[in-house]
Design an enzyme around this catalytic site. Structure first.
Site: not given
Ligand code: NAD
Ligand code: WQD
Length: 343
Positions: A127, A152, A156
């Protein structure tokens, strides 16, 4: 013969879109998911799009014996894409041990199995959170990793270090960490999308739920930031682009093209948008006025983060094709589909 890919967390948001992209490129997919943040319905959504039902194993990756038994059952796995993790930043502050167990132990158990195999290829969901507030924008992969703001984020950073350290001593393990910026949007067919449980913490699901009448109004966290309109800036990337990037990264590993056995890439559009610009994009494509009000800054938010995508563009030959309006349009279509289902 087609290659078999294990996708952990493959019923989740980014995982399900990646499964579609893999199947559309002819890969065979086996999904592991414990359904902790997803639903079995997602399998149907994937199948409706690709006309192929992926194999599915309901398994909790925190159970080391089950992970071992899985790899014994599946002797032929050509690559692993590891999405499974817990991802709610606020929850990780409240329950750090859940996050360290779920995001670190699961990674270790999988790597322990891969380390024993002939050819191991591994892709990790990292991330942009590892950069914190970067000193220079856009953010390149060489920007320093800053002390994590949350457990969290720390998982990562630690996860990346675990992979890098393992690759140093296991040269046949080939791995890539992909640092996603802000993934948004859904499959254009609206058969799969993001399923936020409870009140969404992320901007786009909050916007679409507000427009659907489920929330009264959006709180915009802070309008006194040092940015052109005072609201925070992020790099919002369409989940379809993200999914395709995983296929490209996997092909790089399968074809043995990598320069080092562990590589890191930013995945973003390279363009920053403010919260107000995101709202405007939503309003334009949905034709809806979004009720919102300015509120205090949210603790832990960085002011501005967007990717320098040169490395992904040049090395992976991947570039985001969708823009924020495309992503908002698909997110809105998905929200409307969810509303129909719930009625
Ligand atoms: P998500 O929660 O939709 O998907 C994760 C999936 O993993 C879920 O279906 C959950 O049921 C499964 N899971 C969790 N723990 C498990 C376990 N112990 N065993 C088996 N399955 C398990 O999340 P996402 O948004 O699709 O994110 C996927 C990956 O990307 C994660 O590693 C997350 O940290 C990373 N990521 C997400 C974002 C974001 O904003 N969505 C941003 C950066 C990184
Ligand atoms: C985006 C912008 C908020 C909600 C998060 C995790 C990051 C990564 C991606 C996993 C920001 C603003 C949000 C609301 C708002 N995930 N906001 N009102 O915080 O950039 O990143 O998701 O790795 O680790 O921290 O994403 O969508 O929460 O926010 O004004 O109700 O929207 O302040 O500027 P963020 P977000």
């Amino acid at each position: 013969m087609s290659k078999k890919i294990l996708v952990t967390g493959g019923l989740g948001y980014i995982g399900s879109h990646t499964v579609v992209a893999l199947q559309e490129k002819g890969f065979e997919v086996v999904i592991i998911d414990n359904l902790s943040n997803s639903s079995l319905d997602v399998l149907g959504g994937i199948t409706r799009i690709t006309k192929v039902s992926p194999e599915f194993e309901k398994l909790d990756l925190r159970d080391k014996n089950s992970v071992k038994a899985f790899f014994e059952r599946y002797s032929k796995i050509d690559g692993v894409i590891h999405f499974a993790a817990s991802k709610a930043v606020g929850e990780s502050v409240q329950n750090p041990l859940l996050y360290y167990e779920n995001n670190i132990n699961t990674l270790i158990y999988i790597l322990q199995e891969l380390k024993e195999r002939e050819d191991s290829r591994f892709i990790f969901s990292s991330s942009c959170t590892v950069y914190g507030q970067a000193d220079e924008l856009p953010i390149t992969e060489n920007a320093p990793v800053k002390k994590a703001e949350s457990p969290y984020g720390n998982t990562k950073q630690i996860g990346e270090e675990i992979i890098a350290d393992t690759c140093k001593v296991v040269p046949r393990l080939k791995a890539i960490s992909l640092r996603y910026f802000n993934p948004i949007g859904a499959h254009p067919s609206a058969n799969i999308g993001e399923l936020p449980i409870g009140t969404p913490q992320n901007l786009v699901p909050f916007i679409t739920q507000t427009a659907a009448g489920k929330r009264e109004k959006l709180s915009v966290f802070g309008n006194d930031y040092p940015t052109p309109d005072g609201t925070c800036i992020r790099d919002y990337i369409h989940v379809m682009d993200l999914a395709r990037a995983h296929v490209v990264a996997l092909e790089r590993l399968l074809e043995g093209e990598q320069e080092e056995n562990y590589e890191v890439f930013n995945l973003g559009t390279g363009k920053g948008n403010s919260v107000l610009e995101a709202i405007k994009a939503f309003e334009k494509v949905s034709g809806q006025k979004l009720p919102y009000a300015f509120a205090d800054r949210r603790e832990g938010d960085v002011i501005s983060a967007y990717a320098d995508t040169t490395k992904a563009n040049e090395v992976l030959k991947w570039k985001a094709e969708y823009d924020i309006e495309d992503a908002m349009e698909s997110a809105w279509k998905w929200q409307q589909k969810l509303e129909v289902k719930e009625d």
